[in-house]
Design an enzyme around this catalytic site. Structure first.
Site, PDB file in Angstrom:
ATOM      1  N   LYS A  81       0.854  -1.186   0.000  1.00  0.00           N
ATOM      2  CA  LYS A  81       0.000   0.000   0.000  1.00  0.00           C
ATOM      3  C   LYS A  81       0.893   1.241   0.000  1.00  0.00           C
ATOM      4  O   LYS A  81       1.921   1.277   0.692  1.00  0.00           O
ATOM      5  CB  LYS A  81      -0.894  -0.040   1.241  1.00  0.00           C
ATOM      6  CG  LYS A  81      -1.891   1.094   1.375  1.00  0.00           C
ATOM      7  CD  LYS A  81      -2.740   0.870   2.618  1.00  0.00           C
ATOM      8  CE  LYS A  81      -3.809   1.924   2.803  1.00  0.00           C
ATOM      9  NZ  LYS A  81      -4.674   1.635   3.982  1.00  0.00           N
ATOM     10  N   SER A 156      -9.315   1.600   3.151  1.00  0.00           N
ATOM     11  CA  SER A 156      -8.498   2.397   2.256  1.00  0.00           C
ATOM     12  C   SER A 156      -7.418   1.608   1.505  1.00  0.00           C
ATOM     13  O   SER A 156      -6.745   2.161   0.628  1.00  0.00           O
ATOM     14  CB  SER A 156      -7.806   3.520   3.046  1.00  0.00           C
ATOM     15  OG  SER A 156      -6.947   2.978   4.045  1.00  0.00           O
ATOM     16  N   SER A 180      -9.679  -0.865   7.213  1.00  0.00           N
ATOM     17  CA  SER A 180      -9.090  -0.615   5.903  1.00  0.00           C
ATOM     18  C   SER A 180      -8.309  -1.771   5.306  1.00  0.00           C
ATOM     19  O   SER A 180      -7.882  -1.683   4.152  1.00  0.00           O
ATOM     20  CB  SER A 180      -8.181   0.625   5.963  1.00  0.00           C
ATOM     21  OG  SER A 180      -8.956   1.788   6.082  1.00  0.00           O
TER      22      SER A 180
END
Length: 484
Positions: A81, A156, A180
């Site tokens: 990420k 996210s 997330s």
């Protein structure tokens, strides 16, 4: 052949590599080819690293030829990420604030995965600073769901979920402040675990909320998560929140059953406080029936109201988010997307008293949660089961007020720090994944993964993948939604 390779699990690919039946270079090339084929639609990567990936794959192949694999991740393509700092590679947090940020050092997770021989193929799309999104007014467009590009991959850790489901990489590292990791795992039909608070180092990860941030792995199966967690977990003296506890052999705990375990369900949340749809309720009950068939006992448990968990989490998170971004918000607010900008501003309105009282409430809620788990036996439960969320809806611009709407089933375990897992539990009439969430005792990820793995083995859901050929036929992404 490329389809077969990119849809291998980490565990399956590792076995083939160890047996010299699969080359890390071949596997990496297949993932990069899939990226070229479909990521123009999915937007799952913000910074691909194909040259680096090929170099590391060649290095892994040579090392394995000389002495065999040094870990189950040796030669395996993975992503990070884009809040995980990487030496010499952009780390933007999907924000124009850090559009040209190139760290000098790797984060703790990247150091561990590189040492294990993993092959980094790129940095995946996130919501801005892992909080504000989905947005079209940030550094890059948001990721799309590979099961249906008009749908959201949630957030996210959105790019990580989409990339794994579509076969652009076999694993990824995400972060989880209120869901997330688990929510994108749920929306994209993969597996993702938020470990216990402090189980993984957060050194070198852009912060969102100091009190709630967790780092954790995402992959196709729970066995894959066990592999990744075993590599990345452990004490880091440079992270003051990182626990100094031994790391068990998570993979060895996967025995295929749930015999003797008690699984609790807070039915008052599902029935009264935050009801789910009939279809999700049916899928959840079917998952509980599978767990019962695997030897578990399912019973109801009573927890504090879900809104108390969500209110405590939101106040703490907003205050801490403002403390992190205050300087940039005051000096260059135009570089933030509207969604995150408004969310940061909310934190400026909180008083010290609000933050202190929310922290006191958090301590009380955590105590109530641990009391339900209790010690093994004695009428306590070993796991708590819930859905993560409803199946993915349409991808549309985030509205600031969304953070104050329906309570979250995932956020309570960020408040309490307990490990929590998402696994796929079927598909709805539109072909979008359902999710099963399993949470466990503090630092007992082994039991959580054991039951998740047993559920996966007992069901057929791991045999179903997105139609990447249909994705490849889409010349351009669907039109961007119009902001409200």
């Amino acid at each position: 052949m490329a389809d077969d390779l990119t849809f291998l699990s980490v565990a399956a690919a590792s076995r083939l590599i160890a047996a010299r039946k699969l080359s890390p270079v071949e596997l990496t090339d297949a993932c990069l080819a899939r990226m070229d084929m479909v990521d123009g639609v999915l937007n799952s990567f913000i910074t691909p690293t194909p040259e680096l990936a090929r170099a590391r794959a060649r290095q892994a192949e040579a090392e394995i030829a000389r002495g065999g694999p040094r870990s189950a991740m040796h030669g395996i393509p993975y992503s990070l990420k884009d809040i995980y700092e990487t030496a010499g590679i952009r780390t933007t947090g999907q924000s124009r604030v850090l559009a040209d940020n190139v760290p000098q050092a790797d984060c703790a997770a990247q150091t561990a995965l590189a040492a294990a021989g993993g092959v980094l193929v790129g940095k995946t799309t996130t919501w801005e600073f892992a909080h504000g999104g989905p947005s079209w007014d940030v550094a890059a467009p948001p990721a799309r769901n590979p099961w249906a590009p008009s749908r959201s991959p949630a957030g996210s850790s959105s790019g990580s979920g989409a990339a794994i489901a579509a076969g652009l990489c076999l694993a990824s590292m995400g972060s989880d402040t209120g869901g997330s990791i688990r929510l994108p795992a749920a929306a994209c039909g993969i597996a993702g675990i938020k470990p216990t608070y402090g189980r993984l180092s957060r050194r070198g990860i852009l912060p969102n909320s100091f009190s709630h941030d967790h780092a954790g792995p995402m992959a196709w199966t729970c066995e894959d998560l066990a592999i990744l967690l075993g590599i990345t977990a452990g004490h880091d003296p440079q992270d003051p929140a990182c626990a100094d506890l031994p790391v068990p052999d998570y993979r060895a705990a996967l025995d295929g059953h749930a015999k003797g375990l008690t699984i609790g369900v807070p039915w008052q949340w599902l029935d009264h406080e935050a009801p789910i749809s009939d279809a999700s309720r049916e899928a959840f009950q079917a998952a509980l029936d599978v767990l019962t068939d695997l030897g578990a006992t399912v019973r109801g448990v009573t927890l504090p109201p879900i809104l108390e968990f969500n209110d405590s989490k939101r106040v703490i998170a907003m205050a801490e988010l403002f403390s992190i971004h205050e300087r940039d918000l005051r000096t260059r607010p135009d570089l933030f997307g509207a969604s995150l900008r408004f969310r940061i501003m909310c934190g400026s309105l909180l008083r010290a008293e609000d933050y202190v009282q929310a922290m006191r409430m958090r301590a009380q809620l955590a105590s109530a949660m641990q009391a339900v788990f209790g010690a093994a036996g004695g009428g306590s439960v070993d796991l708590i089961a819930l859905p993560c969320a409803e199946p993915a809806g349409l991808l549309e611009t985030s509205k600031p007020e969304w953070m104050f709407e329906a309570p979250s089933y995932t956020a309570p375990f960020n408040v309490t720090g307990n490990p929590a897992l998402s696994v796929c539990s079927g598909f709805n009439a539109d072909g979008m994944p359902f999710s099963l969430q399993l949470a466990g005792r503090l630092f007992d990820e082994a039991t959580v993964l054991r039951v998740g793995d047993a559920y996966e083995r007992a069901t057929a859901w791991r045999g179903r993948r997105p139609d990447v050929a249909a994705l490849a036929r889409q010349a351009v992404p669907p039109p961007e939604p119009v902001a409200a």
